[in-house]
Scaffold this active site. Structure first.
Site, PDB file in Angstrom:
ATOM      1  N   GLY A 173      -2.593  26.314  67.240  1.00 53.72           N
ATOM      2  CA  GLY A 173      -1.184  26.694  67.150  1.00 53.72           C
ATOM      3  C   GLY A 173      -0.947  27.971  66.367  1.00 53.72           C
TER       4      GLY A 173
ATOM      5  CD  GLU B  73      -0.918  19.444  65.712  1.00 54.57           C
ATOM      6  OE1 GLU B  73      -0.383  18.665  66.520  1.00 54.57           O
ATOM      7  OE2 GLU B  73      -1.188  20.626  65.997  1.00 54.57           O
TER       8      GLU B  73
ATOM      9  CE  LYS C 197      -0.414  20.958  69.683  1.00 57.04           C
ATOM     10  NZ  LYS C 197      -0.875  21.715  68.554  1.00 57.04           N
TER      11      LYS C 197
ATOM     12  CG  ASN D 157      -1.912  17.620  72.277  1.00 56.00           C
ATOM     13  OD1 ASN D 157      -0.982  16.828  72.422  1.00 56.00           O
ATOM     14  ND2 ASN D 157      -2.396  17.945  71.081  1.00 56.00           N
TER      15      ASN D 157
ATOM     16  CB  SER E 124      -4.859  29.976  69.952  1.00 59.33           C
ATOM     17  OG  SER E 124      -4.029  29.533  68.893  1.00 59.33           O
TER      18      SER E 124
ATOM     19  CG  HIS F  74      -4.742  16.818  67.478  1.00 59.97           C
ATOM     20  ND1 HIS F  74      -4.025  17.548  66.559  1.00 59.97           N
ATOM     21  CD2 HIS F  74      -4.904  17.609  68.566  1.00 59.97           C
ATOM     22  CE1 HIS F  74      -3.757  18.739  67.078  1.00 59.97           C
ATOM     23  NE2 HIS F  74      -4.279  18.805  68.294  1.00 59.97           N
TER      24      HIS F  74
ATOM     25  CD  GLU G 116      -8.200  20.601  69.401  1.00 66.30           C
ATOM     26  OE1 GLU G 116      -7.627  21.224  70.296  1.00 66.30           O
ATOM     27  OE2 GLU G 116      -7.639  19.730  68.722  1.00 66.30           O
TER      28      GLU G 116
HETATM   29  C1  PEP Z   1      -4.135  21.385  70.243  1.00 70.34           C
HETATM   30  O1  PEP Z   1      -3.073  20.915  69.874  1.00 70.34           O
HETATM   31  O2  PEP Z   1      -5.102  20.629  70.422  1.00 70.34           O
HETATM   32  C2  PEP Z   1      -4.236  22.835  70.440  1.00 70.34           C
HETATM   33  C3  PEP Z   1      -5.399  23.343  70.729  1.00 70.34           C
HETATM   34  O3  PEP Z   1      -3.086  23.563  70.315  1.00 70.34           O
HETATM   35  P1  PEP Z   1      -2.901  25.132  70.668  1.00 70.34           P
HETATM   36  O4  PEP Z   1      -3.534  25.354  72.009  1.00 70.34           O
HETATM   37  O5  PEP Z   1      -1.426  25.340  70.702  1.00 70.34           O
HETATM   38  O6  PEP Z   1      -3.603  25.896  69.606  1.00 70.34           O
END
Ligand code: PEP
Length: 252
Positions: free
Chosen positions: A174, A98, A11, A9, A214, A96, A168
């Protein structure tokens, strides 16, 4: 056999030349052919990325970060399923964190998006997970079951298997703070139990559940070695070819 999947992803990152360079570098590398590899770039890059992967035989796909639930119409700034399919997208992120938090996407809206994906034959990657306060209050299992009930458990047995799930934990996205492989496995196993309770064991065993938060080139191997973790949804680490390739090749 469940599909092994690594989805990147991106973003709101990269320009078109940078996007193409990233994809080309990943295509050039040696990546495990059996892993499904999905690029999820910003909307303007979906078509060029789909062109770039067109000739590769090795399970590369392109997806979108979002879609609208309605077929078409006066929804300025939004993108329909038909538009996404016409530029080559075969996957789309739904829910997601966000989108849930910055754009106030409700459980009902996400449910409608899931229905749109199923009806329109594009694979939704349904993202869900608890916030830090919910984990600290030991409410994560409750929240996870609720997020499944609200937006995907209305689906029939025939349709639920068309989904990919992505657990997640919001506190790990992030932040550089990853769930430990044991913490992630515990939740993935719980998700499979919820699937079995609602549907049956065969269905529970057939749905790929990705971990996101992460996940990176250093920790992917340990996470992916867990029995109920079928791959990753990768944010930050999907922006560097070398890291993404290492993650793809982290299945034992
Ligand atoms: C994500 O945006 O779904 C995500 C897992 O981001 P990150 O790997 O940067 O934590």
């Amino acid at each position: 056999m469940r599909k092994k999947i690594v989805a990147g992803n991106w973003k709101m990152n990269k320009t078109l030349p940078e996007a193409i360079e990233l994809v080309e570098n990943i295509l050039k590398a040696n990546t495990s052919a059996e892993v499904y590899k999905i690029f999820i770039p910003p909307f303007p890059f979906i078509y060029p990325v789909s062109k770039a992967i067109e000739k590769t035989a090795s399970h590369f796909f392109v997806g979108a970060q979002n879609l609208h639930d309605k077929e078409s119409g006066a929804f300025t700034g939004e993108t329909s399923l038909a538009a996404l399919k016409s530029v080559g997208a075969t996957y789309v992120l739904v829910g997601h964190s966000e989108r849930r938090s910055y754009f106030n996407e409700s459980a009902e809206f996400l449910k409608n998006k899931i229905n749109t994906c199923i009806a329109g034959n594009i694979t939704p990657i349904y993202c869900f997970g608890e916030m830090l306060a919910e984990r600290e209050a030991n409410k994560h299992f409750e929240i996870i079951e609720q997020q499944l009930n609200e937006s995907v458990f209305h689906l029939s047995a025939e349709d639920i298997v068309k989904l990919v799930l992505a657990y997640e934990p919001v506190w790990a996205i992030g932040t550089g703070k990853t769930a430990s492989p044991q913490q992630a496995q515990e939740v993935h196993q719980f998700i499979r139990t919820c699937l079995e309770k609602k549907y049956n064991k065969q269905i529970a065993d057939s749905i790929s559940i990705l971990y996101g938060g992460s996940c990176n080139a250093q920790n992917a191997k340990e996470l992916f070695s867990m029995p109920d973790i079928d791959g990753g949804l990768i944010g930050g680490a999907s922006l560097k070819a070398e890291d993404f390739v290492t993650i793809i090749n982290s299945f034992s």
